[in-house]
Design a protein around this motif. Structure first.
Motif, PDB file in Angstrom:
ATOM      1  N   LYS A  23      38.575 -26.178  28.901  1.00 36.82           N
ATOM      2  CA  LYS A  23      38.227 -26.051  30.315  1.00 36.82           C
ATOM      3  C   LYS A  23      37.273 -24.892  30.472  1.00 36.82           C
ATOM      4  N   ILE A  25      35.981 -22.253  33.349  1.00 30.71           N
ATOM      5  CA  ILE A  25      36.402 -21.718  34.640  1.00 30.71           C
ATOM      6  C   ILE A  25      35.218 -20.944  35.209  1.00 30.71           C
ATOM      7  N   LYS A  47      30.397 -29.897  40.571  1.00 29.01           N
ATOM      8  CA  LYS A  47      31.416 -29.147  41.306  1.00 29.01           C
ATOM      9  C   LYS A  47      30.769 -28.170  42.277  1.00 29.01           C
ATOM     10  N   GLU A  56      37.948 -24.834  37.975  1.00 25.56           N
ATOM     11  CA  GLU A  56      38.143 -25.336  36.608  1.00 25.56           C
ATOM     12  C   GLU A  56      37.408 -26.658  36.417  1.00 25.56           C
ATOM     13  N   VAL A  57      36.782 -26.774  35.247  1.00 22.56           N
ATOM     14  CA  VAL A  57      36.100 -28.008  34.857  1.00 22.56           C
ATOM     15  C   VAL A  57      36.584 -28.374  33.461  1.00 22.56           C
ATOM     16  N   SER A  58      37.216 -29.534  33.335  1.00 21.10           N
ATOM     17  CA  SER A  58      37.614 -30.011  32.010  1.00 21.10           C
ATOM     18  C   SER A  58      36.386 -30.537  31.291  1.00 21.10           C
ATOM     19  N   SER A  60      34.991 -32.573  27.881  1.00 17.00           N
ATOM     20  CA  SER A  60      35.321 -33.427  26.739  1.00 17.00           C
ATOM     21  C   SER A  60      34.741 -32.818  25.469  1.00 17.00           C
TER      22      SER A  60
END
Length: 84
Positions: A23, A25, A47, A56-58, A60
């Motif tokens: 993640k 942040i 976002k 928060e950004v997940s 991959s």
């Protein structure tokens, strides 16, 4: 990994390990409207970044490589590197 958003992104390059969940942040402390959004077509996120809040950004980590992100006006840039 925390990224401060002030006069760009600090750190501007983040290195992650392939296959390990991650993640980002983002924490915006600059009131410039240019930095109020962060987006990445390559990492599939867009976002809003409210002032003085963590977002928060997940990310991959399925594929290795270099992936770019930028502010809403595409003036400030950052990079995520996913290593094998």
């Amino acid at each position: 990994m925390k990224i401060n958003v002030d006069h760009g992104y600090e750190p501007s390059t983040v290195t992650l390990k392939q296959g390990v969940p991650a993640k980002l942040i983002f924490h915006r402390i600059n009131d410039s409207s240019c930095l109020a959004k962060v987006q990445s077509e390559e990492l599939s996120f867009k976002k809003n970044l409210p002032l003085n809040k963590n977002v928060e950004v997940s990310v991959s980590t399925d594929k290795s490589g270099e992936f770019n992100y930028a502010c809403g006006m595409n003036m400030f840039h950052g990079k995520v590197i996913v290593n094998e």
